[in-house]
Design a protein around this motif. Structure first.
Motif, PDB file in Angstrom:
ATOM      1  N   MET A 136      -0.165   6.611  -7.621  1.00 56.08           N
ATOM      2  CA  MET A 136      -0.589   6.680  -6.277  1.00 56.08           C
ATOM      3  C   MET A 136      -2.168   5.799  -7.131  1.00 56.08           C
ATOM      4  O   MET A 136      -2.750   5.744  -5.526  1.00 56.08           O
ATOM      5  N   SER A 137      -3.161   5.250  -8.046  1.00 53.75           N
ATOM      6  CA  SER A 137      -4.746   5.497  -7.752  1.00 53.75           C
ATOM      7  C   SER A 137      -5.023   4.050  -7.421  1.00 53.75           C
ATOM      8  O   SER A 137      -6.177   3.054  -7.771  1.00 53.75           O
ATOM      9  N   ASP A 138      -3.556   3.054  -8.015  1.00 55.37           N
ATOM     10  CA  ASP A 138      -3.566   2.094  -8.142  1.00 55.37           C
ATOM     11  C   ASP A 138      -3.816   1.168  -7.132  1.00 55.37           C
ATOM     12  O   ASP A 138      -4.640  -0.471  -6.467  1.00 55.37           O
ATOM     13  N   ALA A 192       0.464  -1.150   0.297  1.00 59.86           N
ATOM     14  CA  ALA A 192      -0.052   0.447  -0.203  1.00 59.86           C
ATOM     15  C   ALA A 192       0.848   1.121  -0.124  1.00 59.86           C
ATOM     16  O   ALA A 192       0.153   2.552  -0.735  1.00 59.86           O
ATOM     17  N   LEU A 193       1.789   1.046   0.797  1.00 54.70           N
ATOM     18  CA  LEU A 193       3.104   2.565   0.995  1.00 54.70           C
ATOM     19  C   LEU A 193       3.126   2.599  -0.411  1.00 54.70           C
ATOM     20  O   LEU A 193       3.239   3.718  -1.230  1.00 54.70           O
ATOM     21  N   ALA A 194       4.261   1.533  -1.078  1.00 57.59           N
ATOM     22  CA  ALA A 194       4.821   1.572  -1.935  1.00 57.59           C
ATOM     23  C   ALA A 194       4.190   2.351  -2.859  1.00 57.59           C
ATOM     24  O   ALA A 194       4.484   2.329  -4.154  1.00 57.59           O
ATOM     25  N   THR A 195       2.835   1.572  -3.714  1.00 55.52           N
ATOM     26  CA  THR A 195       1.392   2.262  -3.997  1.00 55.52           C
ATOM     27  C   THR A 195       1.807   3.301  -4.113  1.00 55.52           C
ATOM     28  O   THR A 195       1.514   4.338  -5.043  1.00 55.52           O
ATOM     29  N   THR A 196       1.720   4.330  -2.928  1.00 57.17           N
ATOM     30  CA  THR A 196       1.243   5.418  -3.347  1.00 57.17           C
ATOM     31  C   THR A 196       2.132   6.095  -3.042  1.00 57.17           C
ATOM     32  O   THR A 196       1.812   7.405  -3.508  1.00 57.17           O
ATOM     33  N   LEU A 197       3.731   5.798  -3.034  1.00 56.87           N
ATOM     34  CA  LEU A 197       5.116   6.865  -2.736  1.00 56.87           C
ATOM     35  C   LEU A 197       5.181   7.104  -3.964  1.00 56.87           C
ATOM     36  O   LEU A 197       5.953   7.821  -4.354  1.00 56.87           O
ATOM     37  N   ASN A 198       4.731   5.857  -5.258  1.00 58.72           N
ATOM     38  CA  ASN A 198       5.092   6.388  -6.555  1.00 58.72           C
ATOM     39  C   ASN A 198       3.906   7.657  -7.117  1.00 58.72           C
ATOM     40  O   ASN A 198       2.963   7.003  -7.019  1.00 58.72           O
TER      41      ASN A 198
END
Length: 563
Positions: free
Chosen positions: A313-315, A303-309
């Motif tokens: 983020m929308s993934d 979750a963090l890895a997804t939103t840090l890019n």
């Protein structure tokens, strides 16, 4: 002298003649029911835009996997505010909403200043949503048919559609919003339940995400990114809380539809509380499933890895959607981002038109009564104020287009910050006005209650003040790349000047025209039980069984409706 009902077909309105002394225009009665009001309030909050747009920011820069707890904190604070706000709505029904409530609770001067600030907020909110709608629509069309259409084309189409719907009928607008909103909720629910029934990602459930105390915890975790590299992610709980509260802006619009609703004394309090709690529970559940579906935990997480890019983020939502439901659902999500942002913008357009109408019909400035304060002779809509709002929004949008500014970062971001700053200040004042109205002025002792009208609004108001402080502390981050824009730097000045201007104007009216001053913020809707004439000379008709009254009594903001 009393303000009386003139109805949507009143000659004083339809002929363009200035309303006679003691008369004001009114909106179409019984045009919308409980669910119509709830739909418009929830659509203003734009659930799908709030979830897909704000939750990833809360996760990456605020509270990490404790984002659902942040939404829970906001639900509690706003729920407390809504309890007091709803009690006020039982006795004060007016399209002016905040303006009228504060005028009764804290005095006409602060009321008019707050009304001016609220009107400004809703006016720029529409322009803001035009920006994000145009970006979503441009990307969708480009993805589906491969045609790159300039964003300004979609912006102009949205402005034209909003103007048309406001002109015809509030009920038509509520039906359009209802269709869009139901589709949004269905798709977000399908996503959430698909995660729930499949058991989430490999890391399982994150029960700590539902602890409200964790809503005050800042992100501090080591994260492994998609490429295998590690980084230390740090956030601020204040940013998370601010974006959570931002996700609710618009729920308070329930009160401004009182004059057009059926049985407003019952509907408006119910719709207000239902909107806040319904939105809150939904936000907590959907955001929790977004994190569970991507992998929760206090260490490295998907979750963090997804939103840090920024590119993924929308993934946080779209990746579980495609995995659990299929690519068709991702395409539908993209379409709903367009319709959801449009519905939100149209709801803000209605809100701005209603506030312009509420101030205009009091005729504080000569000529406003037959223009801004006029309702359509056939449709009963605030059509002139609606066109004025469309013109203002058009000027803002064209300014951003001609100056080459980004429709997302600048138009959407900066205008949203400007509006949010104003609306949060007014919400705090409204909470304190509830306390003053019932416990300082001693109005309606049968309603006054230690929790509903004292403790709940006090806690809600303090919470609002805290959010305003958070807003100023984190405003540069929230603006992102637009933080260097001159309009962004002018936000505190714009808010301050508008509030002070409203305050000064009210003081001038008090000294120069006591009659208009008494009317200021005190035009309310009364629904008598089978009587033709009431205290203060207020009149009603058998057909509408409603009346507009104001009490030219004391200067302390009593002016209360006679029950």
């Amino acid at each position: 002298m009393t303000a009386t009902e003139t109805g949507p077909r009143s000659p004083a309105v339809s002929s363009g003649v200035e309303p006679a002394p003691g008369e004001v225009s009114r909106l179409k009665p019984n045009a919308v029911g409980l669910w119509g009001v709830v739909f418009m309030a929830v659509a203003t909050a734009a659930p799908i835009t709030a979830m897909v747009g704000n939750t990833p920011i809360i996760v990456s820069a605020g509270n990490g996997v404790y984002a659902p707890a942040t939404f829970m904190v906001a639900t509690i604070v706003l729920g407390l505010f809504a309890v007091g706000y709803g009690q006020m709505a039982k006795h004060i029904t007016a399209t002016g909403a905040f303006y009228t409530d504060i005028s009764h609770g804290l005095g006409r001067e602060i009321g008019l200043a707050s009304g001016a600030l609220t009107t400004m907020a809703y006016m720029v909110f529409e322009a803001s949503l035009v920006g994000i709608f145009s970006v979503f629509a441009k990307n969708l069309v480009n993805e589906l048919v491969g045609v790159d259409v300039p964003w300004i084309v979609f912006a102009l189409l949205m402005l034209a559609a909003n103007a048309a719907l406001t002109y015809f009928d509030i009920n038509l607008a509520s039906k359009v919003l209802g269709v869009f909103l139901i589709t949004e909720i269905v798709m977000l629910s399908l996503f959430a339940f698909s995660v729930l029934f499949t058991g989430g990602a490999h890391e399982g459930w994150s029960w700590a995400s539902l602890n409200p105390l964790n809503g005050f915890r800042s992100l501090d975790a080591n994260v492994t990114l998609a490429g295998g590299q590690s980084m230390h992610a740090v956030g601020t709980a204040g940013i998370g809380l601010f974006f959570a509260f931002w996700s609710w802006v618009g729920f308070e619009s329930t009160a401004m539809y009182g004059e057009e609703s059926k049985d407003p004394k019952r509907i408006i309090p119910l719709a207000t509380v239902a909107s806040v709690l319904g939105i809150g529970i939904f936000y907590v559940f959907v955001s929790w499933m977004g994190i569970v579906g991507s992998g929760p935990g206090t260490g490295p997480t998907d979750a963090l890895a997804t939103t840090l890019n920024p590119d993924t983020m929308s993934d946080l939502f779209l990746k579980p959607v495609e995995h659990n439901l299929g690519h068709w659902a991702v395409v539908l999500f993209s379409i709903l981002l367009v319709t959801g942002s449009y519905a939100c913008g149209m709801a803000f357009h209605n809100s701005a038109a209603h506030y312009l109408y509420a101030i205009g019909r009091e005729n504080l400035i000569p000529g406003f009564g037959r223009t801004l304060g006029a309702s359509h002779p056939k449709h009963g809509s605030p059509y002139i104020s609606g066109f004025v709002q469309s013109t203002v929004a058009l000027i803002i949008v064209l300014f951003y287009a001609v100056s080459g500014r980004d429709p997302y970062g600048s138009l959407y971001g900066v205008m949203a910050l400007l509006g949010t700053t104003g609306i949060m200040i007014v919400q705090a004042l409204t909470a304190f006005s509830v306390i003053s109205y019932f416990h300082v002025q001693k109005n309606h002792p049968e309603t006054a209650h230690w929790f509903r009208t004292l403790l709940a609004p006090a806690l809600g108001g303090i919470g609002m003040v805290y959010v305003v402080i958070l807003l100023f502390q984190n405003m540069s981050f929230a603006a992102g790349s637009a933080s260097g824009d001159i309009i962004f730097r002018l936000i505190p000045w714009i808010v301050g000047v508008i509030f002070v201007a409203g305050l000064v104007f009210a003081i001038v009216v008090r000294r120069t025209d006591p009659e208009k001053y008494q009317r200021m913020g005190h035009v309310v809707l009364e629904e008598p039980a089978g009587v033709q004439t009431g205290p203060g000379g207020c009149r009603t008709t058998r057909r509408a069984r409603r009346r507009h009254c104001w009490n030219p009594g004391s200067d302390r903001g009593v002016g209360r409706p006679s029950i």
